[in-house]
Design a protein around this motif. Structure first.
Motif, PDB file in Angstrom:
ATOM      1  N   ASP A 231     -30.450 -29.473  36.385  1.00 39.38           N
ATOM      2  CA  ASP A 231     -31.204 -30.139  35.224  1.00 39.38           C
ATOM      3  C   ASP A 231     -32.255 -29.191  34.456  1.00 39.38           C
ATOM      4  O   ASP A 231     -32.945 -29.531  33.867  1.00 39.38           O
ATOM      5  N   ALA A 253     -28.096 -25.806  30.229  1.00 35.58           N
ATOM      6  CA  ALA A 253     -29.462 -26.353  30.231  1.00 35.58           C
ATOM      7  C   ALA A 253     -30.555 -25.291  29.931  1.00 35.58           C
ATOM      8  O   ALA A 253     -31.380 -25.706  29.171  1.00 35.58           O
ATOM      9  N   GLU A 290     -30.761 -36.273  29.025  1.00 41.23           N
ATOM     10  CA  GLU A 290     -29.557 -36.186  30.158  1.00 41.23           C
ATOM     11  C   GLU A 290     -28.289 -36.954  30.068  1.00 41.23           C
ATOM     12  O   GLU A 290     -28.303 -37.950  29.048  1.00 41.23           O
ATOM     13  N   ARG A 305     -28.311 -34.949  37.834  1.00 41.73           N
ATOM     14  CA  ARG A 305     -28.991 -35.072  36.521  1.00 41.73           C
ATOM     15  C   ARG A 305     -28.593 -33.903  35.914  1.00 41.73           C
ATOM     16  O   ARG A 305     -28.700 -32.814  36.087  1.00 41.73           O
ATOM     17  N   MET A 306     -27.863 -33.940  34.696  1.00 48.04           N
ATOM     18  CA  MET A 306     -27.182 -32.854  33.847  1.00 48.04           C
ATOM     19  C   MET A 306     -27.442 -33.126  32.404  1.00 48.04           C
ATOM     20  O   MET A 306     -27.635 -34.168  32.061  1.00 48.04           O
TER      21      MET A 306
END
Lengths: 516, 371
Positions: A231, A253, A290, A305-306
């Motif tokens: 994340d 990210a 996300e 969570r990406m």
């Protein structure tokens, strides 16, 4: 000052930052011995910054090694899964919809025992400790020591997973045990999948972290180091060594956050054009938006969570076909751009050649393009701009105008103004945005629990979860003064006595630093 | 065509059937991911299953409707259970003193339309190609079997501890209320077997061909997805090609989710989803009560319960249950006329807008589209 390193498949980038300023950066090819790449990237970047190893306050490393190992099915361990669930949840067995090649490599060593919790954390069935001991002995007999443990509602109450881990460790002293509550969220299958992937990576996590530590020691850097997680926040090395699955994908990210940092935009669209693909992400209040859908990893569904990314097959090395069926990508010459592209004397027309023809960049020898009609080249360039503009439009969710930032080695493909009038911002150091994103990584804390809103009101419940998330972030090195809540979720749980609601809070903060 | 009714479902049909049942569900019917895996495991263990044509159900048979009841977040950890379902059937059989001859899905949804197939595979019971709602609704008394005069009682409810209860009540609404409290006491998820009925009555009230329809919808949509064309357009094209009674289907709206604010209300989740189209600036709002009930674009009603309103992820084309809709998600909203059997005055009294405290008369989706 803080150091960020991004180890990608092709390049390893390092950046040195102090506050909002980028003091130095360096890009080098990723070598087989990646700790060499880390060493040379950091030492060159320090040289550019005219800084000494002693000035470094924190180092953050992002790596794609775990992704490569899992997606290429390399060096994976045979694993066992112990699911604590009976008499519940047996009509979907572990690994049921996994790709068959993975099931073959990892084995189908599935054990289900009695136990599990209700949604409120109370016991749903008593833990079958003897069953666990027998399972562990059976695993030992089969030579299995990479073990995943899952349990119903273990994110609400992890006591049974912890107890099972103790029993297994007693039977198999050299066991490498992954508890699902440490790597996943609500959703037993997705969480168990994450634990299984982590178990299959075996000692790779420890090996990678150790080689990072060695590289830093060689460089004379004594500052604490961290590993980027999925994340875009970071975790201490001992966490990454045990649970490498949490860090398998941080590059994109980091790029998005790096782009934001370079332009000081909190809300923006970030476009990262590489050699083969373009990733487009959205930045909201300084964080990547996300993904709402589960993320398959190497063919296995997980719910990390990406960031929500749109990936398209356009990059500096994309192969261009001219003529009536004009096309660009998804095939790419990738890392061989400098020998295959026309401007470099090669024999493949690439997107980079088109950018050179359009006068966007001076590279190689434009004379090699002389034989191609200028009209054709211009048409290909218009298509490239359209592909980028369409992809950006797809990621926009609101009508308001937000800045679009472009980063990555292939950023030269894009015009300053796209069809439709979107202007692109190219910050300085755009080529190493991913390393900059790593350098500025935050520490996070997450907490979730189910509350009865008939007894506890929403404000109280959120405050309690915030407190717990803060403690977690501080425990891994966050500076309490900088912690802030970035996400609150309230998910109703019907068919329960009362007004049950699952409350989730995420906080982030800067690392506590001795040196700035 | 009789051969279309003789539907055989094997491992190769799994994705198509799940896709289609999720589209029909109007935002409810359980998580299609769980449905897919439960059916996958049953098909791996027992092979394919031929669905029974409703016309072949014998008048004297004992037919029951069944499905999972409970909270979606709980089902993600404590999965819907075939063992509990078998226990509920056994309890009901003991109570009635006779064996069940065939089973049918209580509702059409990504989970509940396929759970009976998995159970039929395990127990070797005939599974009828039909269901009791033609979509999903929040309450047991909203099944066509109840609307057209059947009694839900006695209903059997069981959980994985093999605890079971028989609920008996004079009217279906009371039974629904009592059954709900049993599910709550069982930990928020349980399996129910309801509306024990004769084959003769079943044939007067069932919605027929549910799984064939789901499989066909899934087939055209997944083929379109594969060719990178729009799956919704393919589904609309499919309904246009059907002979009468032709069901109206349309893409109602496209945009990004602006707001999704669900609230628990005893057994139910109520709330509103707002979707914004950034090109036109229009906002589409959906009110839901477990399932989507009403769609409005800038205040103008464009679809009303019992017509089907399903939200799909724009990128994957997958139908989303109301709890799986997320803030900022790019979605398409699809509308489909309910089967005629749900549009009669008797049916509208049970499943029309006023049954959900919406102060509007029912207007068919195709009429709203012309207005």
């Amino acid at each position: 000052m803080r150091v960020g390193v991004d180890i990608g498949g092709t390049n390893t980038d390092a950046a040195i930052i102090l506050g909002n300023e980028v003091l130095g950066a360096h890009k080098t090819q990723t070598r087989d011995d990646f700790s060499d790449s880390v060493k040379s990237a950091i030492s060159e970047a320090l040289k550019n910054a005219q800084a000494a190893p002693a000035d470094v306050a924190t180092v953050t490393l992002g790596t794609t090694q775990f992704t490569n190992a899992f997606t290429e099915r390399k060096r994976l361990q045979r694993v066992a899964i112990l699911r604590i669930c009976l008499p519940f949840s047996r009509d979907i067995e572990p690994m049921l919809d996994w790709p068959s090649d993975l099931k073959y490599i990892l084995g189908s060593n599935i054990y289900m025992v009695r136990g599990g919790f209700e949604f409120d954390g109370s016991e749903a069935a008593s833990l079958d400790e003897i069953g666990i001991r027998n399972a562990a002995r059976d695993m030992r007999g089969r030579g299995l020591r990479h073990i995943a443990v899952s349990c119903i509602f273990s994110t609400i109450n992890d006591a049974m997973e912890i107890r099972a881990g103790e029993i297994i460790a007693r039977e198999i002293p050299d066991a490498h045990i992954t508890l699902s509550s440490r790597v996943g969220r609500l959703n037993l299958i997705d969480r168990e999948n994450a634990a299984l992937i982590n178990a299959s990576l075996g000692d790779l996590g420890a090996a990678v972290v150790e080689s990072f530590a060695d590289a830093l020691t060689t460089l004379g850097i004594t500052a604490p180091f961290f590993v980027s997680q999925n994340d875009s926040s970071q975790i201490p090395p001992e966490h990454a060594a045990r649970n490498p699955v949490l860090t398998y994908s941080s590059g994109a990210a980091n790029s998005i956050r790096g782009a934001a940092h370079l332009t000081q935009c909190d809300n923006a669209i970030a476009v990262d054009i590489g050699g083969t693909t373009t990733d487009i992400g959205v930045l909201k209040k300084g964080f990547p938006r996300e993904r709402s859908r589960p993320q398959p990893f190497g063919g296995v569904r997980t719910n990390f969570r990406m960031p929500d990314l749109l990936s398209i097959g356009l990059g500096g090395g994309s192969i261009v076909e001219l003529g009536r069926n004009l096309s660009i990508g998804p095939e790419s010459v990738g890392g061989e751009l400098k020998s295959k592209a026309l401007v470099y004397g090669g024999d493949v027309l690439t997107a980079t050649d088109i950018a050179v023809a359009a006068g966007r960049v001076t590279l190689g020898d434009p004379a090699h393009l002389a034989g191609i009609p200028a009209k054709e080249l211009a048409r290909a360039d218009r298509l490239i701009q359209k592909i980028i503009a369409d992809a950006i439009n797809k990621m926009k969710t609101t009508a308001e105008d937000i800045p679009v930032i472009i980063v990555g080695g292939g950023r030269i493909l894009a015009a300053h103004e796209l069809p439709g009038g979107t202007r692109l911002r190219t910050p300085d150091h755009a080529g190493v945005a991913n390393a900059i994103g790593a350098a500025i990584a935050l520490l996070s804390g997450n907490a979730e629990q189910i509350f009865d809103y008939g007894q506890t009101d929403s404000t109280e419940a959120i405050a309690e979860m915030t407190q717990r998330a803060r403690q977690q972030a501080v425990a891994i090195g966050a500076d309490p003064a900088t912690l802030r809540v970035i996400d609150v979720e309230e998910i109703p749980v019907p068919y329960t006595d009362g007004k049950m609601t699952l409350v989730r809070v995420k906080v982030v903060g800067d690392p506590l630093m001795e040196r700035s | 065509m009789w051969f279309q009714r003789e539907l055989r479902i094997g491992p190769g049909d799994l994705n198509e059937v799940i896709y289609g049942t999720a589209i029909l569900a109007s935002g409810g019917g359980g998580d299609p991911y769980l449905g897919r895996l439960i059916l996958m495991q049953a098909l791996q263990k027992h092979g394919a299953k031929t669905m029974l044509d409703p016309a072949k159900v014998k008048d004297r048979w004992l037919v029951v409707a069944l499905g999972a009841v409970g909270a979606p977040p709980i089902a993600l950890e404590k999965f819907p259970s075939l063992t509990a379902l078998a226990a509920a059937i056994a309890t009901l059989e003991r109570h009635l003193g006779r064996k069940v001859d065939a089973i049918v899905a209580a509702e059409a949804g990504g989970l509940n339309a396929v759970v009976p197939i998995a159970l039929g595979l395990r127990l070797g019971l005939p599974v009828i190609n039909a269901d009791g709602m033609g979509r999903a609704f929040p309450k047991n008394d909203m099944m066509t079997f109840g609307i057209y005069g059947g009694r839900a009682a006695p209903t059997a409810i069981a959980d994985d501890h093999m605890s079971s209860v028989i609920v008996d009540a004079d009217d279906n609404r009371t039974l629904e209320r009592l059954a709900r409290s049993a599910v709550i006491a069982m930990g928020g998820i349980a399996m129910a077997v309801t509306y024990p009925m004769s084959g003769k009555f079943f044939k007067t009230a069932a919605i027929r061909g549910t799984l064939t329809l789901a499989r066909d919808i899934g087939r055209v949509a997944l083929a379109a997805n594969h060719q990178k064309s729009d799956p919704i357009d393919a589904i609309i094209g499919y309904f246009r090609k059907q002979a009468s009674p032709r069901r109206y289907a349309a893409k109602l709206f496209t945009g990004a989710v602006l707001r999704h604010a669900p609230k628990t209300d005893e057994a139910f989740v109520r709330g509103e989803i707002a979707v914004e189209n950034r090109d036109s600036g229009e906002i589409c709002t959906l009110e839901f009560h477990n399932e989507n009930l009403i769609a409005r674009i800038d205040g103008r009603v464009v679809a009303l319960v019992p017509d089907i309103i399903t939200v799909l992820d724009e990128d994957t084309g997958e139908a989303l249950t109301t709890e799986n809709v997320r803030f900022n998600q790019r979605v398409t909203i699809f509308g489909l006329a309910a089967p005629e059997i749900l549009r009669t005055p008797e049916a509208l009294a049970h499943v029309g807008p006023r049954a959900f405290d919406i102060d509007l008369d029912y207007t068919p989706i195709e009429t709203l589209a012309d207005a």
